[in-house]
Scaffold this motif. Sequence first.
Motif: not given
Length: 65
Positions: A1-5, A32-37, A11-12
């Motif tokens: 997720m860090a690389s996506f952020n 959920n943990e890194q970006m929030g619900s 996205w693909d």
Amino acid sequence: MASFNKQVTSWDELCLEIRCESCFASVFDEVNEQMGSSSDVLARLADEFPNHYKSYAKERGLVQP
């Protein structure tokens, strides 16, 4: 997720990493943990993988049987 952020992973590319329900659950939990619900990424994942999301939600008691 860090690389996506950081917009290093698209996205693909993120979707290609999700090959099974377990992979989906791991990515969903991490978002959920890194970006929030309230992150729109959670909704996008649920839309992209509706069957995986249904299983995920059922396992975690998020939906009524």
